[in-house]
Design a protein around this motif. Sequence first.
Motif, short mmCIF file in Angstrom:
data_model
loop_
_atom_site.label_atom_id
_atom_site.label_comp_id
_atom_site.label_asym_id
_atom_site.label_seq_id
_atom_site.Cartn_x
_atom_site.Cartn_y
_atom_site.Cartn_z
N PRO A 136 0.84 -1.19 0.00
CA PRO A 136 0.00 0.00 0.00
C PRO A 136 0.88 1.25 0.00
O PRO A 136 1.95 1.27 0.61
CB PRO A 136 -0.78 -0.12 1.32
N GLU A 137 0.43 2.29 -0.67
CA GLU A 137 1.25 3.49 -0.79
C GLU A 137 1.58 4.08 0.58
O GLU A 137 2.68 4.60 0.80
CB GLU A 137 0.53 4.53 -1.64
N THR A 138 0.64 3.98 1.52
CA THR A 138 0.85 4.57 2.84
C THR A 138 1.85 3.79 3.68
O THR A 138 2.30 4.28 4.72
CB THR A 138 -0.48 4.64 3.61
N ALA A 139 2.22 2.57 3.26
CA ALA A 139 3.14 1.75 4.05
C ALA A 139 4.57 2.23 3.95
O ALA A 139 5.40 1.93 4.81
CB ALA A 139 3.06 0.29 3.62
N VAL A 140 4.89 2.96 2.91
CA VAL A 140 6.27 3.42 2.68
C VAL A 140 6.34 4.89 3.09
O VAL A 140 5.62 5.73 2.56
CB VAL A 140 6.67 3.26 1.20
N ARG A 141 7.21 5.18 4.04
CA ARG A 141 7.23 6.54 4.59
C ARG A 141 8.66 6.92 4.98
O ARG A 141 9.55 6.08 5.07
CB ARG A 141 6.30 6.64 5.81
N ALA A 142 8.82 8.20 5.24
CA ALA A 142 10.11 8.72 5.69
C ALA A 142 10.16 8.69 7.20
O ALA A 142 9.17 8.95 7.90
CB ALA A 142 10.30 10.15 5.19
N ARG A 143 11.33 8.33 7.73
CA ARG A 143 11.60 8.42 9.16
C ARG A 143 12.90 9.20 9.28
O ARG A 143 13.98 8.63 9.18
CB ARG A 143 11.71 7.04 9.79
N GLY A 144 12.77 10.51 9.47
CA GLY A 144 13.95 11.35 9.40
C GLY A 144 14.51 11.30 8.00
O GLY A 144 13.80 11.55 7.01
N SER A 145 15.77 10.96 7.88
CA SER A 145 16.42 10.87 6.57
C SER A 145 16.31 9.48 5.96
O SER A 145 16.82 9.24 4.87
CB SER A 145 17.90 11.23 6.70
N ARG A 146 15.64 8.57 6.65
CA ARG A 146 15.56 7.18 6.21
C ARG A 146 14.18 6.86 5.63
O ARG A 146 13.19 7.51 5.94
CB ARG A 146 15.84 6.24 7.39
N THR A 147 14.12 5.83 4.80
CA THR A 147 12.86 5.32 4.28
C THR A 147 12.55 4.00 4.97
O THR A 147 13.39 3.08 4.97
CB THR A 147 12.93 5.11 2.76
N VAL A 148 11.38 3.90 5.57
CA VAL A 148 10.97 2.68 6.27
C VAL A 148 9.65 2.20 5.69
O VAL A 148 8.91 2.96 5.06
CB VAL A 148 10.84 2.91 7.80
N VAL A 149 9.38 0.91 5.91
CA VAL A 149 8.18 0.27 5.36
C VAL A 149 7.44 -0.41 6.51
O VAL A 149 8.00 -1.26 7.20
CB VAL A 149 8.54 -0.77 4.29
N ASP A 150 6.19 -0.03 6.68
CA ASP A 150 5.34 -0.69 7.68
C ASP A 150 4.85 -2.00 7.08
O ASP A 150 4.05 -2.00 6.12
CB ASP A 150 4.15 0.20 8.05
N VAL A 151 5.31 -3.13 7.63
CA VAL A 151 4.97 -4.44 7.05
C VAL A 151 4.03 -5.25 7.92
O VAL A 151 3.45 -6.24 7.45
CB VAL A 151 6.24 -5.25 6.75
N PHE A 152 3.88 -4.86 9.20
CA PHE A 152 2.99 -5.61 10.08
C PHE A 152 2.41 -4.66 11.12
O PHE A 152 3.16 -3.83 11.65
CB PHE A 152 3.75 -6.74 10.79
N PRO A 153 1.08 -4.73 11.37
CA PRO A 153 0.11 -5.68 10.82
C PRO A 153 -0.21 -5.38 9.36
O PRO A 153 -0.22 -4.22 8.94
CB PRO A 153 -1.11 -5.48 11.71
N ALA A 154 -0.50 -6.44 8.62
CA ALA A 154 -0.82 -6.30 7.20
C ALA A 154 -2.29 -6.51 6.92
O ALA A 154 -2.79 -6.08 5.88
CB ALA A 154 0.01 -7.29 6.38
N THR A 155 -3.00 -7.18 7.83
CA THR A 155 -4.42 -7.49 7.63
C THR A 155 -5.20 -7.18 8.89
O THR A 155 -4.64 -7.00 9.98
CB THR A 155 -4.62 -8.97 7.28
N ALA A 156 -6.52 -7.15 8.76
CA ALA A 156 -7.38 -6.93 9.93
C ALA A 156 -7.21 -8.05 10.95
O ALA A 156 -7.25 -7.81 12.17
CB ALA A 156 -8.84 -6.83 9.48
N THR A 157 -6.99 -9.25 10.48
CA THR A 157 -6.77 -10.38 11.39
C THR A 157 -5.49 -10.19 12.19
O THR A 157 -5.44 -10.49 13.39
CB THR A 157 -6.71 -11.69 10.60
N ASP A 158 -4.44 -9.68 11.55
CA ASP A 158 -3.20 -9.40 12.27
C ASP A 158 -3.46 -8.42 13.41
O ASP A 158 -2.96 -8.58 14.51
CB ASP A 158 -2.15 -8.78 11.33
N ARG A 159 -4.22 -7.37 13.12
CA ARG A 159 -4.50 -6.34 14.13
C ARG A 159 -5.29 -6.91 15.30
O ARG A 159 -5.15 -6.47 16.44
CB ARG A 159 -5.26 -5.18 13.50
N LEU A 160 -6.12 -7.89 15.02
CA LEU A 160 -6.94 -8.49 16.06
C LEU A 160 -6.15 -9.49 16.89
O LEU A 160 -6.16 -9.45 18.12
CB LEU A 160 -8.15 -9.18 15.41
N LEU A 161 -5.44 -10.38 16.22
CA LEU A 161 -4.76 -11.47 16.92
C LEU A 161 -3.48 -11.02 17.62
O LEU A 161 -3.11 -11.59 18.65
CB LEU A 161 -4.43 -12.59 15.94
#
Length: 573
Positions: free
Chosen positions: A104-129
Amino acid sequence: MTSVPDLDLDVAPLDRALTDLREHAAGWTATALPERVALLERMLPRIAAEAPGMVAESARAKGYAADSPWAAEDWTTAPWALAQGVRAYLHVLRRLAAGLDPLPETAVRARGSRTVVDVFPATATDRLLLNGFRAEVWTLPGTTREDVRLGAAAEYRGRAGAPAVALVLGAGNVPSITPLDVLHKLYVEGQVVVAKMNPVNAYLRPYFARVFGEFVDRGWVRFVDGGAAEGAYLTGHDGVDTIHVTGSERTHDAIVWGTDARAEERRRTDKPLNDKPFTSELGGVSPCIVTPGPWSDADFRFQAEHIVTSKLNNSGHNCVATQVLLVPRDWDGTERLLAEVRRLLRDLPPRSDYYPGAVERLRAAADSHPQGETLGEDCARLFLPDLADPDGDPLVTDEVFASALGVVRLPGDDAPQFLRSAVEFANRKLPGTLGATLLVHPRTERAHRTAVDEAVAALRYGTLGVNCWSAFGFLLGYTPWGAYPGHTRQDIGSGIGFVHNAFQLAAVEKTVLRAPFAPAPRGLFTGSPSLSPRPPYFVTNRTGRTTMRRLTAFTTSGKVSRLPGVFVSALRG
């Protein structure tokens, strides 16, 4: 050139396996995405069918019954980890099949001068469990958001590799390592695979062969048995194009440089005996860093359970088992924490150090530390609460791969000073860069945000768990698993390359995991609110085996009707 076999070695089955794979490699390359997805979907029921057998065999080999509380780890690291890995690949591949970008486009973001990727949770089930658990992947310095998005899932976006045969040299400690490495070679690198089982857990080969039944039938995967001689024959075989190994630095060096009198000269001049593309996961001495803060009595108990889990899971036969605890020398909480750790090591039920050589390594560690404490009934858990002279101490310099835990006390009058000392010690003194764990109270992190952020950035480990044992990154499927970049074949350290990595990210530096500092509902009062109770993989969890058995059933079936049983068991743990 194919290696010359030992005269007593029957190489016919190995040659036949490689011939079959070579003949069918192009077929796997040509297999369309919808069929690759369907193959994984059809694999999940087979994992469910084989799960009880895999768990029972693993428990038997370790010396306890399949209904023992210890068997929670076997449900976790055998069928559930494999099913979770399959689910992670399915999530990404289904996005691609639907015409979406892998991320997803929103998963890739800047953290200061670095680029990080939010990879988990990836699904609604991940967020629940796994409520409150998060993972982000840090990319190498200089990597842009556009680089990340364009580089993901190259195998499926016009940059598929040529047909090739990969050799996976399987691990003997954690059951799911070998099949997950096979999946990585198939689905991320596009290669067919011969997997040589480790003799320690070769009893799992029939289960893996059935789980991968369709891949075996189509000539894309072969599982073979054997020891060092078979491994040496396969690594030197002309029919093998690439190699991945989980093991030790010695194993890597024997393959690449040889074991004769000229091995060191070859290494020094960088003239390897085997120059095939090679990736590896090789372990090291993993630390757990304890940041001083306003801990309550319950925090001391819970985090002691966390630390002891990271030591006693699989009897310490893990590449990221905590071996060195880095604690503040002058914090009034240090002795309280160590008292809780000591109590758990003493009172938990006995289990054997089953891995070959573990008993001898433990004995050697005890002999070199006569002041050490041997804890536990009918077992030899070695606890060293003060390694006063860590320079050159074998518990600091050598991976024990067994149930030994040492403590190093470091200076620092406050959290920022201590964290600077701990980061320097971990990066400079401890061999290996696979995984580290950092414990920090939420109020401490808020009060010293810059110091904690600097420590997270500076620790040179492929996976860093913040209030989460780094091994959890092995289990999620979405998170790349491997050593911190920078090792070379001449100085291999903890290895080269990443596996798992369902989003198939390029330019990975490390994964940073985060988990609640305290379980629900107590997390509300510590500043880390979540719905997650005590994790089922904790060695102190009363219902861990039942929870993980039910979670495996849900993960393999996807039936929402199975979730209430998971929650009920988890809340009772």
